[in-house]
Scaffold this active site. Structure first.
Site, PDB file in Angstrom:
ATOM      1  N   GLU A 157      61.352  26.899 -79.077  1.00 38.51           N
ATOM      2  CA  GLU A 157      62.143  26.344 -77.979  1.00 38.51           C
ATOM      3  C   GLU A 157      63.331  27.232 -77.619  1.00 38.51           C
ATOM      4  O   GLU A 157      63.667  27.403 -76.437  1.00 38.51           O
ATOM      5  CB  GLU A 157      62.654  24.941 -78.344  1.00 38.51           C
ATOM      6  CG  GLU A 157      61.556  23.910 -78.573  1.00 38.51           C
ATOM      7  CD  GLU A 157      61.175  23.762 -80.036  1.00 38.51           C
ATOM      8  OE1 GLU A 157      60.929  22.635 -80.474  1.00 38.51           O
ATOM      9  OE2 GLU A 157      61.128  24.804 -80.750  1.00 38.51           O
TER      10      GLU A 157
ATOM     11  N   ILE B 221      54.265  55.502 -76.146  1.00 36.23           N
ATOM     12  CA  ILE B 221      53.885  55.108 -77.501  1.00 36.23           C
ATOM     13  C   ILE B 221      52.566  54.340 -77.530  1.00 36.23           C
ATOM     14  O   ILE B 221      51.871  54.342 -78.536  1.00 36.23           O
ATOM     15  CB  ILE B 221      55.018  54.285 -78.150  1.00 36.23           C
ATOM     16  CG1 ILE B 221      56.292  55.128 -78.200  1.00 36.23           C
ATOM     17  CG2 ILE B 221      54.649  53.839 -79.549  1.00 36.23           C
ATOM     18  CD1 ILE B 221      56.128  56.465 -78.895  1.00 36.23           C
TER      19      ILE B 221
ATOM     20  N   SER C 218      51.535  50.868 -75.595  1.00 37.57           N
ATOM     21  CA  SER C 218      51.348  49.688 -74.765  1.00 37.57           C
ATOM     22  C   SER C 218      52.154  49.770 -73.480  1.00 37.57           C
ATOM     23  O   SER C 218      53.226  50.368 -73.432  1.00 37.57           O
ATOM     24  CB  SER C 218      51.750  48.426 -75.540  1.00 37.57           C
ATOM     25  OG  SER C 218      53.079  48.530 -75.998  1.00 37.57           O
TER      26      SER C 218
ATOM     27  N   HIS D 156      53.483  56.614 -85.395  1.00 37.81           N
ATOM     28  CA  HIS D 156      54.748  56.166 -84.803  1.00 37.81           C
ATOM     29  C   HIS D 156      55.488  55.264 -85.775  1.00 37.81           C
ATOM     30  O   HIS D 156      54.874  54.461 -86.477  1.00 37.81           O
ATOM     31  CB  HIS D 156      54.480  55.393 -83.504  1.00 37.81           C
ATOM     32  CG  HIS D 156      55.712  54.734 -82.943  1.00 37.81           C
ATOM     33  ND1 HIS D 156      56.769  55.460 -82.448  1.00 37.81           N
ATOM     34  CD2 HIS D 156      56.069  53.426 -82.843  1.00 37.81           C
ATOM     35  CE1 HIS D 156      57.712  54.627 -82.050  1.00 37.81           C
ATOM     36  NE2 HIS D 156      57.322  53.391 -82.281  1.00 37.81           N
TER      37      HIS D 156
ATOM     38  N   GLU E  69      61.537  56.001 -83.497  1.00 42.92           N
ATOM     39  CA  GLU E  69      62.629  55.355 -82.788  1.00 42.92           C
ATOM     40  C   GLU E  69      63.886  56.146 -83.108  1.00 42.92           C
ATOM     41  O   GLU E  69      64.175  56.438 -84.260  1.00 42.92           O
ATOM     42  CB  GLU E  69      62.809  53.907 -83.249  1.00 42.92           C
ATOM     43  CG  GLU E  69      63.956  53.180 -82.569  1.00 42.92           C
ATOM     44  CD  GLU E  69      65.319  53.499 -83.143  1.00 42.92           C
ATOM     45  OE1 GLU E  69      66.258  53.656 -82.342  1.00 42.92           O
ATOM     46  OE2 GLU E  69      65.459  53.612 -84.367  1.00 42.92           O
TER      47      GLU E  69
ATOM     48  N   HIS F  40      63.850  48.335 -76.104  1.00 44.62           N
ATOM     49  CA  HIS F  40      64.109  46.955 -76.485  1.00 44.62           C
ATOM     50  C   HIS F  40      65.227  46.331 -75.662  1.00 44.62           C
ATOM     51  O   HIS F  40      65.665  45.222 -75.942  1.00 44.62           O
ATOM     52  CB  HIS F  40      64.419  46.869 -77.978  1.00 44.62           C
ATOM     53  CG  HIS F  40      63.229  47.168 -78.832  1.00 44.62           C
ATOM     54  ND1 HIS F  40      62.830  48.456 -79.106  1.00 44.62           N
ATOM     55  CD2 HIS F  40      62.326  46.359 -79.442  1.00 44.62           C
ATOM     56  CE1 HIS F  40      61.744  48.420 -79.858  1.00 44.62           C
ATOM     57  NE2 HIS F  40      61.419  47.160 -80.074  1.00 44.62           N
TER      58      HIS F  40
END
Length: 749
Positions: free
Chosen positions: A16, A425, A427, A636, A660, A689
């Protein structure tokens, strides 16, 4: 009878908080509506813990994004540039967690790192020269008051001062010791205000004590606590540890004037031996006896046997760590009872603590008998053929030939890529349409032919777009995949999948780790169909995308009846079969992601190799050891501190490794240079991100910084992670800037 937990999941039974927060981010609800929903959720969770019979209930374990970021705001460890923004407190808070880009300013998100040996990520605050540590927030007090209004006198939870300093960053020229007095004063002010509100005990989480500590670090810890405990403002102090044992400081710890000490009896290898050597009669021991990180039922007989050996006079039973790391409840699952009975999620772990406490007090005979019966039955059989295959492995199975330098020359001739080759990378954004089509197919509302046609069309669009933008090595986008681990697990024997087993990873992001139920083998080719299709649509190389065996293991709930080494080798053989099938299908660049390589690395350096790296690194090599020299192997890694295991990473013997690096300011590059790293590298040039799009020139400067430390012939240009969670407009704009910056840098070479 005394039971408690270190913390409780906060996303909610059905996530939620995630969905409400995302509505707030999309400006569909107001800040007030978000705060009201969060308050309602906290009340629900406190009542669940109370109704399950837990006698000490924590508060302030809730967070809108991250508890460590909460502590930074509580103690004013926030850059002045952010404090001065014309934003609300909550907007400033989210700006540091996920970035902010708008008419009122441009804020890059703070770095994010793994929380010890878990898949949770915390936000890393930074102490600067002008940081003025002081009590500046009120969340911890507000939530204590909320619970009090519900009739609950909770135990507020707060990151301890030592761990707060140990896990934060420091601007050049300042050090942790500079902030001891001001931080102690701020903590004591928290103590005083909580006591004034009616609190009786505070929990200070000091997980950093389970790591190897230098003499200087021990001195810092003792300096902090000798000053802090000199005036507890009337509160009792619980110093809580987890994720290991406190062998380096146990003797000092038990002599501190704390009122209670929390120790981990699940992951702490030496914990039982330490307490058997003596525990003070004037202190309460919070015994972490129920595993807070895995989903298997507690074996009551084993736990009781441990508890019987503890000499402490006053014991409170608790979880080994926060229950944040397990799903909410098994009540929403659809497994058969014979399977479900073996699982305990957060709510069920409350019941286990209650049962254990009752049994210790001469009650709970029925619960003990049922638990004995559960563990007396054989849960799963053994795959003899697989065990024989593993037993037959030799050193040659872990060694790729020819050596890297020779392969590098062969691949340079085979691919003829430009300097600073560009790629992503793996996706691309999983839009609402992508998720809806996948759900419709899973429900049988879409035929295989219709679903395949949609996937082919989507792949075609993104292959064409990558060509138009000018990428050198393409990806197919992974639109057929729900999750980088679950997708593979669905094609492997031995895996089970929960319906609502979500666990928080970072911010509002949840993952649903699959469960390793039995021996693992590959059922059929997993990725060949769509990887080979994508390659057929372009003359440029398209990477085959796989998840590596260590990451599949680390991002699953592992078995407890065999070692994680044995489980990983089983997975490695399955992925090895997939690698060879991809190669046979004409896919010549194969990326085997090990994003979670470091996740189960022991927290103590002395345990790194024998207990982990000596088998985890060979497991990765096993996957790719037999491919041809002109097949290029990528991997990766993301959001962990890799600088101290660089030699081990080089020993993975991949051809290209992407890291990263954007949120950590490319710190890893110095270590690559110092260790004469041989593998080609792709340090992430921008942070995916965050929804923030890199500014003009930002990626150019990042590439310049990379080239100052890594030879250009070794460098690849890529984002720092996959783009599944991002929106299409921001993704395309960011990637166009990436390619333009790479081309500009090429011209300068």
């Amino acid at each position: 009878m005394s039971t408690t937990i270190i913390g409780f999941p906060r996303l909610g039974e059905f996530r939620e908080l995630k969905f409400t927060t995302e509505k707030y981010f999309r400006k569909e609800i107001s800040e007030e509506e978000l705060l009201a929903a969060a308050k309602e959720l906290r009340a629900k969770h406190w009542n669940i813990v109370k109704e399950k019979g837990i006698t000490e209930i924590p508060s302030n374990d809730f967070s809108h994004y991250d508890n460590f970021l909460d502590a930074a705001f509580l103690f004013n460890v926030v850059p002045a540039s952010v404090q001065n923004l014309d934003l609300s407190d909550l907007e400033r808070y989210f700006a540091l967690g996920r970035g902010y880009q708008g008419e009122k300013g441009d804020v890059r998100a703070l770095p994010m790192k793994k929380w010890f040996n878990t898949n949770y990520h915390y936000i890393v605050p930074k102490f600067e020269k002008d940081t003025q540590v002081k009590l500046a927030g009120h969340k911890i007090f507000d939530e204590f008051q909320e619970a009090k209004e519900l009739g609950l006198n909770t135990r507020p939870v707060l990151v301890g001062p030592f761990t707060f300093l140990q896990l934060s960053d420091f601007e050049e020229g300042v050090k942790a010791e500079d902030f001891v007095d001001s931080l102690v004063a701020a903590y004591q002010e928290v103590f005083a205000k909580l006591a004034e509100l009616g609190a009786t005990r505070i929990q200070l989480d000091e997980a950093a004590l389970v790591k190897d500590l230098t003499a200087e670090e021990k001195a810092l810890f003792l300096n902090l606590y000798n000053k802090l405990l000199a005036d507890k403002k009337g509160l009792e102090v619980l110093l809580q540890t987890y994720f290991g044992d406190v062998r380096d400081v146990y003797a000092d710890l038990v002599n501190l004037p704390v009122d209670a000490i929390g120790l981990d009896f699940v992951e702490g290898k030496k914990t039982l031996d330490l307490v058997k050597g003596g525990f003070p009669a004037d202190k309460t021991l919070y015994a972490g006896i129920v595993n807070g990180k895995n989903i298997w039922r507690n074996n009551y007989e084993k736990s009781l046997a441990v508890l019987e050996q503890i000499p402490a006079e006053n014991i409170v039973l608790t979880s080994s760590c926060s229950l944040l790391h397990v799903p909410f409840t098994t009540a929403n699952e659809e497994f058969e009872p014979a399977i479900l009975n073996h699982f305990a999620f957060a709510v069920e772990k409350l019941e286990e603590l209650r049962d254990l406490d009752a049994i210790r007090n001469g009650q709970g005979a029925e619960a003990l008998a049922a638990n004995k019966e559960l563990f007396a039955t054989e849960r799963v059989g053994e795959n003899a053929e697989l065990r024989a295959r593993i037993a037959g492995l030799t050193d040659a199975d872990y060694t790729r030939l020819p050596a890297f330098a020779e392969r590098e020359a062969i691949q340079e001739e085979a691919f003829k890529l430009p300097a600073l080759p560009t790629t992503t990378i793996g996706s691309f954004p999983q839009t609402k349409e992508v998720r809806a089509k996948r759900l419709a197919f899973r429900k049988g509302e879409l035929s295989q032919e219709e679903y395949d046609a949609f996937l082919a069309e989507t792949i075609d669009e993104w292959i064409k777009w990558q060509e138009e933008v000018g990428f050198d090595v393409l990806v197919h986008g992974e639109f057929e995949r729900n999750d980088m681990v679950e997708y593979f697990g669905q094609n492997l024997s031995g895996y089970l999948f929960s319906k609502n087993g979500w666990v928080q990873s970072y911010g509002m992001r949840g993952v649903k780790p699959p469960i390793i139920w039995g021996d693992v083998t590959r059922l059929n080719p997993i990725t060949v169909k769509w990887s080979s299709y994508a390659q057929s649509r372009t003359d440029k190389p398209v990477k085959g995308m796989l998840t590596g065996p260590v990451t599949i293991l680390n991002w699953s709930f592992p078995r407890e009846d065999i070692s994680i080494k044995d489980s990983t080798l089983q997975i490695a053989l399955a992925i090895k079969d997939e690698v060879l099938d991809l190669e046979a299908a004409g896919v010549k660049i194969i990326q085997i992601d090990e994003a979670a390589l470091r996740e189960k690395l022991p927290l103590r350096r002395s345990d790194w190799y024998e207990d982990y790296l000596d088998w985890a690194i060979p497991a990765f090599r096993l996957v790719h050891s037999t491919v041809a020299p002109d097949t290029q192997i990528h991997t990766h890694m993301c959001y962990s501190e890799f600088t101290d295991i660089i030699p081990a990473i080089d020993n993975m013997d991949a051809d290209v490794i992407s890291f990263e690096a954007s949120r950590s300011n490319l710190e890893i590059l110095d270590e690559l240079k110092a260790k004469n790293f041989q593998t080609e590298v792709g340090p992430g040039v921008y942070d995916i991100h965050s929804p923030r799009v890199p500014n003009e020139g930002e990626i150019d400067h990042t590439i310049e910084a990379i080239l100052a430390k890594v030879p250009s012939k070794k460098v690849w240009i890529n984002p720092d992670c996959g783009l599944k969670t991002r929106g299409i407009p921001e993704t395309k704009e960011s990637l166009i800037r990436l390619v333009e910056a790479a081309k500009a840098a090429r011209e300068k070479l």
